[in-house]
Design a protein around this motif. Structure first.
Motif, PDB file in Angstrom:
ATOM      1  N   GLY A   1      51.500  20.771 -10.605  1.00 60.24           N
ATOM      2  CA  GLY A   1      50.770  21.449  -9.534  1.00 60.24           C
ATOM      3  C   GLY A   1      50.387  22.871  -9.915  1.00 60.24           C
ATOM      4  N   ASP A   2      51.334  23.606 -10.499  1.00 62.12           N
ATOM      5  CA  ASP A   2      51.052  24.975 -10.945  1.00 62.12           C
ATOM      6  C   ASP A   2      49.990  24.978 -12.036  1.00 62.12           C
ATOM      7  N   ARG A   3      50.082  24.030 -12.930  1.00 67.30           N
ATOM      8  CA  ARG A   3      49.106  23.969 -14.029  1.00 67.30           C
ATOM      9  C   ARG A   3      47.696  23.703 -13.495  1.00 67.30           C
ATOM     10  N   GLU A   4      47.593  22.807 -12.535  1.00 71.33           N
ATOM     11  CA  GLU A   4      46.273  22.493 -11.980  1.00 71.33           C
ATOM     12  C   GLU A   4      45.662  23.709 -11.293  1.00 71.33           C
ATOM     13  N   ALA A   5      46.469  24.457 -10.555  1.00 70.17           N
ATOM     14  CA  ALA A   5      45.963  25.651  -9.876  1.00 70.17           C
ATOM     15  C   ALA A   5      45.515  26.708 -10.881  1.00 70.17           C
ATOM     16  N   MET A   6      46.295  26.906 -11.946  1.00 68.57           N
ATOM     17  CA  MET A   6      45.939  27.889 -12.970  1.00 68.57           C
ATOM     18  C   MET A   6      44.676  27.461 -13.716  1.00 68.57           C
ATOM     19  N   ALA A   7      44.581  26.172 -14.033  1.00 68.69           N
ATOM     20  CA  ALA A   7      43.422  25.673 -14.763  1.00 68.69           C
ATOM     21  C   ALA A   7      42.147  25.823 -13.944  1.00 68.69           C
ATOM     22  N   GLU A   8      42.239  25.638 -12.642  1.00 69.36           N
ATOM     23  CA  GLU A   8      41.062  25.776 -11.784  1.00 69.36           C
ATOM     24  C   GLU A   8      40.524  27.207 -11.829  1.00 69.36           C
ATOM     25  N   VAL A   9      41.421  28.187 -11.808  1.00 71.50           N
ATOM     26  CA  VAL A   9      41.002  29.592 -11.891  1.00 71.50           C
ATOM     27  C   VAL A   9      40.369  29.871 -13.250  1.00 71.50           C
ATOM     28  N   LEU A  10      41.014  29.413 -14.307  1.00 69.16           N
ATOM     29  CA  LEU A  10      40.518  29.677 -15.657  1.00 69.16           C
ATOM     30  C   LEU A  10      39.144  29.050 -15.882  1.00 69.16           C
ATOM     31  N   GLY A  11      38.907  27.893 -15.283  1.00 63.67           N
ATOM     32  CA  GLY A  11      37.660  27.183 -15.499  1.00 63.67           C
ATOM     33  C   GLY A  11      36.439  27.920 -15.020  1.00 63.67           C
ATOM     34  N   ARG A  12      36.620  28.905 -14.146  1.00 58.82           N
ATOM     35  CA  ARG A  12      35.473  29.685 -13.671  1.00 58.82           C
ATOM     36  C   ARG A  12      35.568  31.162 -14.072  1.00 58.82           C
ATOM     37  N   SER A  13      36.369  31.449 -15.091  1.00 63.85           N
ATOM     38  CA  SER A  13      36.620  32.844 -15.474  1.00 63.85           C
ATOM     39  C   SER A  13      35.661  33.388 -16.519  1.00 63.85           C
ATOM     40  N   VAL A  14      35.097  32.532 -17.364  1.00 59.86           N
ATOM     41  CA  VAL A  14      34.244  33.015 -18.445  1.00 59.86           C
ATOM     42  C   VAL A  14      32.953  32.207 -18.502  1.00 59.86           C
ATOM     43  N   ALA A  15      31.887  32.868 -18.955  1.00 61.55           N
ATOM     44  CA  ALA A  15      30.610  32.196 -19.192  1.00 61.55           C
ATOM     45  C   ALA A  15      30.654  31.571 -20.582  1.00 61.55           C
ATOM     46  N   LEU A  16      30.480  30.280 -20.669  1.00 65.31           N
ATOM     47  CA  LEU A  16      30.620  29.589 -21.947  1.00 65.31           C
ATOM     48  C   LEU A  16      29.481  29.896 -22.911  1.00 65.31           C
ATOM     49  N   ASP A  17      28.326  30.336 -22.395  1.00 69.26           N
ATOM     50  CA  ASP A  17      27.162  30.548 -23.253  1.00 69.26           C
ATOM     51  C   ASP A  17      26.943  32.009 -23.615  1.00 69.26           C
ATOM     52  N   ALA A  18      27.962  32.863 -23.443  1.00 68.27           N
ATOM     53  CA  ALA A  18      27.789  34.292 -23.724  1.00 68.27           C
ATOM     54  C   ALA A  18      27.425  34.543 -25.187  1.00 68.27           C
ATOM     55  N   GLY A  19      28.011  33.787 -26.109  1.00 69.91           N
ATOM     56  CA  GLY A  19      27.691  33.973 -27.526  1.00 69.91           C
ATOM     57  C   GLY A  19      26.246  33.673 -27.836  1.00 69.91           C
ATOM     58  N   GLU A  20      25.705  32.633 -27.209  1.00 67.68           N
ATOM     59  CA  GLU A  20      24.308  32.269 -27.424  1.00 67.68           C
ATOM     60  C   GLU A  20      23.381  33.365 -26.904  1.00 67.68           C
ATOM     61  N   ARG A  21      23.697  33.894 -25.726  1.00 65.63           N
ATOM     62  CA  ARG A  21      22.858  34.946 -25.158  1.00 65.63           C
ATOM     63  C   ARG A  21      22.983  36.252 -25.935  1.00 65.63           C
ATOM     64  N   LEU A  22      24.170  36.535 -26.447  1.00 64.37           N
ATOM     65  CA  LEU A  22      24.347  37.744 -27.242  1.00 64.37           C
ATOM     66  C   LEU A  22      23.547  37.661 -28.539  1.00 64.37           C
ATOM     67  N   ALA A  23      23.534  36.482 -29.165  1.00 64.44           N
ATOM     68  CA  ALA A  23      22.739  36.303 -30.380  1.00 64.44           C
ATOM     69  C   ALA A  23      21.269  36.568 -30.109  1.00 64.44           C
ATOM     70  N   ALA A  24      20.762  36.071 -28.979  1.00 63.28           N
ATOM     71  CA  ALA A  24      19.360  36.305 -28.629  1.00 63.28           C
ATOM     72  C   ALA A  24      19.092  37.780 -28.369  1.00 63.28           C
ATOM     73  N   GLU A  25      20.015  38.445 -27.672  1.00 64.84           N
ATOM     74  CA  GLU A  25      19.864  39.873 -27.396  1.00 64.84           C
ATOM     75  C   GLU A  25      19.853  40.691 -28.684  1.00 64.84           C
ATOM     76  N   LEU A  26      20.749  40.349 -29.598  1.00 67.68           N
ATOM     77  CA  LEU A  26      20.852  41.102 -30.841  1.00 67.68           C
ATOM     78  C   LEU A  26      19.550  40.991 -31.641  1.00 67.68           C
ATOM     79  N   LEU A  27      19.033  39.783 -31.776  1.00 65.64           N
ATOM     80  CA  LEU A  27      17.784  39.594 -32.507  1.00 65.64           C
ATOM     81  C   LEU A  27      16.619  40.255 -31.784  1.00 65.64           C
ATOM     82  N   GLY A  28      16.708  40.362 -30.459  1.00 63.30           N
ATOM     83  CA  GLY A  28      15.655  41.002 -29.698  1.00 63.30           C
ATOM     84  C   GLY A  28      15.608  42.503 -29.841  1.00 63.30           C
ATOM     85  N   CYS A  29      16.629  43.105 -30.453  1.00 64.89           N
ATOM     86  CA  CYS A  29      16.657  44.560 -30.637  1.00 64.89           C
ATOM     87  C   CYS A  29      15.906  44.999 -31.884  1.00 64.89           C
ATOM     88  N   VAL A  30      15.384  44.074 -32.666  1.00 64.98           N
ATOM     89  CA  VAL A  30      14.693  44.426 -33.919  1.00 64.98           C
ATOM     90  C   VAL A  30      13.203  44.547 -33.653  1.00 64.98           C
TER      91      VAL A  30
END
Length: 467
Positions: free
Chosen positions: A438-467
C-alpha cells in the motif's frame, strides 16, 4: 539588459591590452567572428536572425517572469508565463551551411555533472540532429572517462574528445574553492584552445568546477553558451555564470531565482531516451530480473551510492543484506569503483557491482530503491516510479541533495545518514515485502507525475536553437 532587477549594460568581453588574459586569450589567432568561427567562414556570413526552435508550452517547459518580492534567492513564488520569441540568431539552412554542429559540454568530477549531458547527446541522435563532433571539457577525474564510454558507444563514428582542464587535486576528492580559483586561469587557457581548435558552435555548461573556465572561455571566443542547473538548489557555477549564458535551463522550479531574467527556463531533468516509456510494467520487470539472473517472483532492493559510491550506504548494506536475503528480498548493490570490499559477502540473492551501465534496466528490477540524493539519480527513480529511501550526503554546505529529495514530495522518504541503524533496516525491509504494498503504491503514484519524461528531447532542441 536587466539582471536581478538592476539595469546593466551589455558589453563584449575583450581582454585589456597587456593583461594576463591578453597574453594568451585576448589575441585570437583565428580572429573568430561573433558565433565563434573564423571570419570569412561561409557559415558565419549566412547567419541571419530567425525564429528559434519552438519553446515548450506552459504545460511543459516554462519561461519565468520575476516576482515582486525583490529577492534573488530561489523561492516558490515565481510567476510562470508563456515563452517569448528569442532574439538568438540562427543560421540560415543553405546547402553549404547544412552540416552537423560541433557541440561542447562542460561538466565533470561526478556523474551528476556528466550524465545529463550524455542524455542530451542521446536525444540529439534520436531526433535526427546528431552533432558532427563532441568536445567534453572535464575536471580530470576518472569517472569522466568511465561515464563517457557509454556515450561513445551510441555515438558510433561521431568523435568525442575528452579534454581535461586539470582542476582535480593530486590528493583526490573534490577541490576546494580556493583550489579551483588557483587552477582556473590555466584551465581557462586549455578550454579556450580546445574550443577554437575544434571550431565549437555551442557550449552547454553542466555545473561543477569545469563549468567556470569553460563558460568564460566560450564567452571570450564568442561561442553561444547555455547552462543546465540539475539540482533543486542552484549551484555556485550557475549563480556566477548565468549572466554569461543565453539560456539557463532548470530541472526544478525551486532553483530559479526570484526576479529571474527571461532567459531562465524550467524544462525538467533530462533523462535518457529509454525512460520515455515511463514506469515498467510487470512483464518488463520480470524480464529485467531475469536479465540480472534474479528470481523474478522475489522483491528486489536496489542500492545506489552514486557514480563514486557511498561508504555509509555500503556499510549499511554489509550489515543488513544477510537479513534481507533470509527474508526473501534480493539486493542489487552498486558499490562504486574499487569499493567491492565495502559491501556484503557474496551469496545467493546478493548482486554486488561496482558500476551499473544500464540504469533503466536496473531500476526495472527494483521494488524499492535506497540511494543518495543526486538529482539525476532521483529523476530516474521518479521516471520509473520506484519508491525510494533517500539518504542525502550530509557534508554539502547547501544540502542540495536534501532539496532534490524534497522536490519529489511523499514519493520518497528522507533518512538522515546517522539514522541508518537496525530500526531503519526493519522499516525498509517491511516496505520491500508484501506488507508494504500500500505504501509503495502511494509513493509510486506521486513519483509518476513528478518529472517530465521528454525534458531531454526538448533541451536538445533548445540547445541547437541557440546557434
Amino acid at each position: 539588459m536587466i539582471n536581478n532587477g538592476v539595469e546593466v549594460e551589455e558589453r563584449s568581453y575583450e581582454a585589456p591590452a597587456g593583461s594576463v588574459l591578453d597574453s594568451g586569450l585576448g589575441r585570437d589567432p583565428l580572429a573568430r567572428s561573433a558565433v565563434g568561427r573564423p571570419r570569412g567562414d561561409p557559415r558565419v556570413e549566412r547567419s541571419v536572425p530567425g525564429a528559434r526552435a519552438n519553446l515548450p508550452s506552459a504545460a511543459s517547459g516554462l519561461d519565468l517572469a520575476g516576482s515582486p518580492s525583490g529577492q534573488d534567492e530561489p523561492g516558490d513564488d515565481v510567476v510562470f508565463r508563456e515563452p517569448e520569441p528569442s532574439p538568438v540568431p540562427r543560421r540560415e539552412l543553405t546547402e553549404s551551411s547544412r552540416r552537423p554542429l560541433v557541440c561542447a559540454f562542460a561538466g565533470g568530477g561526478t556523474g551528476g555533472h556528466i550524465v545529463p549531458g550524455v542524455h542530451v547527446l542521446a536525444h540529439m541522435l534520436r531526433r535526427g540532429t546528431p552533432p558532427g563532433r563532441v568536445v567534453w571539457l572535464g575536471a580530470g577525474r576518472g569517472v569522466e572517462e568511465r561515464v563517457l564510454e557509454g556515450a561513445r558507444g551510441f555515438l558510433g563514428e561521431i568523435p568525442l574528445a575528452l579534454v581535461s582542464l586539470g582542476l582535480e587535486v593530486a590528493a583526490g576528492g573534490a577541490p576546494t574553492r580556493p583550489q579551483i580559483l588557483l587552477r582556473s586561469l590555466p584551465a581557462l587557457r586549455r578550454a579556450y584552445r580546445a574550443l577554437l581548435e575544434n571550431h565549437v558552435d555551442v557550449l552547454l555548461g553542466l555545473g561543477g568546477a569545469s563549468a567556470l573556465p569553460a563558460v568564460l572561455a566560450a564567452k571570450w571566443a564568442r561561442i553561444p553558451t547555455c547552462l543546465l542547473e540539475i539540482n533543486a538548489k542552484p549551484g555556485t557555477a550557475t549563480r556566477w555564470l548565468a549572466p554569461f549564458a543565453r539560456r539557463v535551463f532548470h530541472a526544478w522550479p525551486s532553483s530559479v531565482p526570484r526576479r529571474a531574467p527571461a532567459h531562465h527556463v524550467v524544462l525538467g531533468p533530462p533523462l535518457a531516451p529509454q525512460f520515455l516509456g515511463g514506469p515498467p510494467g510487470p512483464e518488463e520487470t520480470r524480464a529485467a530480473r531475469l536479465a540480472w539472473g534474479m528470481d523474478p517472483a522475489r522483491p528486489v532492493l536496489l542500492i545506489l551510492g552514486g557514480s563514486q559510491g557511498a561508504l555509509a550506504l555500503n556499510r549499511f548494506a554489509r550489515a543488513m543484506v544477510p537479513t534481507f536475503v533470509s527474508e526473501n528480498v534480493q539486493v542489487l548493490h552498486q558499490l562504486g569503483p574499487g569499493r567491492r570490499a565495502e559491501g556484503a559477502a557474496d551469496g545467493p540473492g546478493y548482486f554486488p557491482v561496482e558500476y551499473i551501465e544500464d540504469m533503466p534496466l536496473a531500476l526495472a528490477t527494483a521494488t524499492v530503491v535506497l540511494c543518495r540524493g543526486g538529482a539525476s539519480t532521483l529523476a530516474e527513480v521518479a521516471a520509473r516510479a520506484r519508491p525510494a529511501w533517500v539518504v542525502p550526503y550530509p557534508h554539502h554546505r547547501d544540502r542540495h541533495q536534501e532539496a532534490n529529495a524534497r522536490a519529489l514530495g511523499p514519493g520518497v522518504r528522507i533518512v538522515e545518514e546517522s539514522r541508518l541503524n537496525a530500526g531503519a533496516s526493519a522499516s525498509l525491509l517491511r516496505l520491500c515485502q508484501p506488507d508494504g504494498a500500500g505504501d509503495r503504491e502511494a509513493m509510486a503514484e506521486v513519483l509518476g507525475r513528478s518529472v517530465a519524461l521528454d525534458a531531454g528531447e526538448r533541451l536538445a532542441a533548445e540547445l541547437l536553437g541557440c546557434v
